[in-house]
Design an enzyme around this catalytic site. Structure first.
Site, short mmCIF file in Angstrom:
data_model
loop_
_atom_site.label_atom_id
_atom_site.label_comp_id
_atom_site.label_asym_id
_atom_site.label_seq_id
_atom_site.Cartn_x
_atom_site.Cartn_y
_atom_site.Cartn_z
N GLU A 199 7.32 -21.72 8.49
CA GLU A 199 7.75 -20.81 9.53
C GLU A 199 8.72 -21.47 10.51
O GLU A 199 9.40 -20.79 11.28
CB GLU A 199 6.55 -20.26 10.30
N GLU A 217 0.80 -1.22 0.00
CA GLU A 217 0.00 0.00 0.00
C GLU A 217 0.84 1.28 0.00
O GLU A 217 0.31 2.36 -0.21
CB GLU A 217 -0.95 -0.01 1.20
#
Length: 316
Positions: free
Chosen positions: A125, A94
C-alpha cells in the site's frame, strides 16, 4: 535501520488521525469480563450507522454520478489495500449474482492482487505508483469511475489511484474514516465515514470496516436501482441459474404478474432465465423476441417498457 526510521516517521505523522487515536472507553479492554467486553463492542457498533447517515448526501451524489457514467458504458472500480481493498473486492464480486451485471462493470482492485485476499500484503500500500499501474492494467479510462477506499485516508496506493483518476477526467470518489482536514484526498466526491477511535486502537477492520461495508452496500445497490435492475423491491434483473434463483424467480413472477409455477418455468425458458424479460412477456402478452426489443428500446428499464404497453404490475 533505515526502514525502521522511515516507518517510525510515518507512524508519528499518522498518530493524529481519528482512526489511530486511543478510545477512552476501552483502556481496560483486556480486563473486562466477557459479557462486558461483548456489550462494549455492541454499543460502539452503533456508530457506523450514524457515520453512514451523516455521509448520506455525499453518498447520494456519488450514486448519481456513478449511475450516469455506467449508463453511458463506463465502469466502476473500487481501489484499496488491506481491509478496505478486500471490502471493495467483496462488493464488486457480489454484483453479478445479485444484479446479473457484466463482471467487467464493477471491479475490485486490491493492492497485491488475488493473493492479498487471503494473506496480508499491506506493505504494497506504500507504493503510490502501484495504484495507477493496477488501474492501467485494467484499461481504466476517462469514462470510468473510481472509488478509492482508505480508512485512514493516507494510503499512498489509493492516493495515487485517485490522483490518476482526477488527471484523466474519470469520476474520482474518495471514501475514508477520518475528517478531510486530517487527510485530504484528490477527488471529485469526498465521502467521510467518521466512526471515531476503534476499541482496539488502530484496528480499522472494526467500526471503520463496518461503516465502509454499509456505505458500499448502499452505493452499489442504489446504482443498480438507477440502472433499472430493480422493480419495486425485487431483483428482477437476475438470471435463474441455480435452484435457489429459480425458486426466487418463480416467486417474483407469481407475486408481480400472477404467474403460477408451471407457466413460470415455461416463461423463464423462453426468456433464457431472465426474470425481467419473463415478466414483460407475461404482463404485456408479447412474444419473446418482441419483448426483448421493447426492453432494449427502453434501455433495460422494465417499468418504462411496461408503461409503454399500458401495463402496471401489482407490487406486494
Amino acid at each position: 535501520m533505515g526502514r525502521f526510521q522511515v516507518d517510525r516517521a510515518v507512524s508519528e505523522d499518522r498518530g493524529h488521525l481519528l482512526t489511530e487515536q486511543s478510545n477512552p472507553r476501552s483502556t481496560a479492554l483486556d480486563r473486562l469480563d466477557t459479557i462486558d467486553l461483548v456489550q462494549l463492542f455492541v454499543e460502539e457498533d452503533r456508530q457506523p450507522q450514524q457515520a453512514v447517515a451523516a455521509a448520506s448526501a455525499a453518498i447520494s451524489t456519488a450514486v448519481d454520478g456513478i449511475a450516469s457514467r455506467l449508463k453511458a458504458g463506463g465502469r466502476l472500480f473500487y481501489l484499496g489495500a488491506g481491509t478496505s481493498g478486500r471490502l471493495g473486492v467483496l462488493d464488486a464480486a457480489e454484483c453479478p449474482p445479485t444484479f446479473c451485471s457484466d463482471p467487467e462493470m464493477v471491479q475490485g482492485v486490491l493492492a497485491g492482487g488475488a493473493p492479498a485476499l487471503l494473506r496480508s500484503s499491506e506493505g504494497l500500500e506504500d507504493l503510490e505508483n502501484a495504484g495507477r499501474e493496477d488501474l492501467d492494467q485494467r484499461g481504466f479510462g476517462a469514462d470510468d469511475c473510481l472509488v478509492g477506499i482508505a480508512a485512514g485516508g493516507t494510503t499512498p496506493y489509493v492516493r495515487g489511484g485517485l490522483r490518476h483518476a482526477c488527471d484523466i477526467g474519470a469520476l474520482a470518489v474518495a471514501m475514508a474514516c477520518v475528517p478531510s482536514d486530517q487527510a485530504p484526498l484528490p477527488c471529485d466526491i469526498d465521502i467521510r465515514l467518521l466512526t471515531g477511535p476503534e476499541l482496539l486502537t488502530g484496528s480499522t477492520r472494526l467500526k471503520a470496516g463496518t461503516a465502509t461495508k454499509m456505505a458500499l452496500n448502499i452505493m452499489s445497490t442504489a446504482v443498480m436501482v438507477r440502472l433499472g435492475k430493480v422493480f419495486g423491491n425485487r431483483m428482477v434483473d437476475v438470471s435463474a441459474s441455480n435452484s435457489k434463483l429459480v425458486d426466487r424467480s418463480l416467486r417474483i413472477l407469481r407475486d408481480l404478474a400472477g404467474v403460477e409455477r408451471d407457466r413460470g418455468l415455461t416463461l423463464l425458458a423462453q426468456a433464457d432465465g431472465s426474470v425481467k424479460l419473463a415478466l414483460l412477456i407475461a404482463a404485456a402478452g408479447l412474444a419473446p423476441d418482441d419483448a426483448r426489443e421493447l426492453l432494449r428500446s427502453h434501455n433495460g428499464q422494465l417499468r418504462d417498457a411496461l408503461t409503454s404497453q399500458g401495463v402496471d404490475l401489482a407490487q406486494s
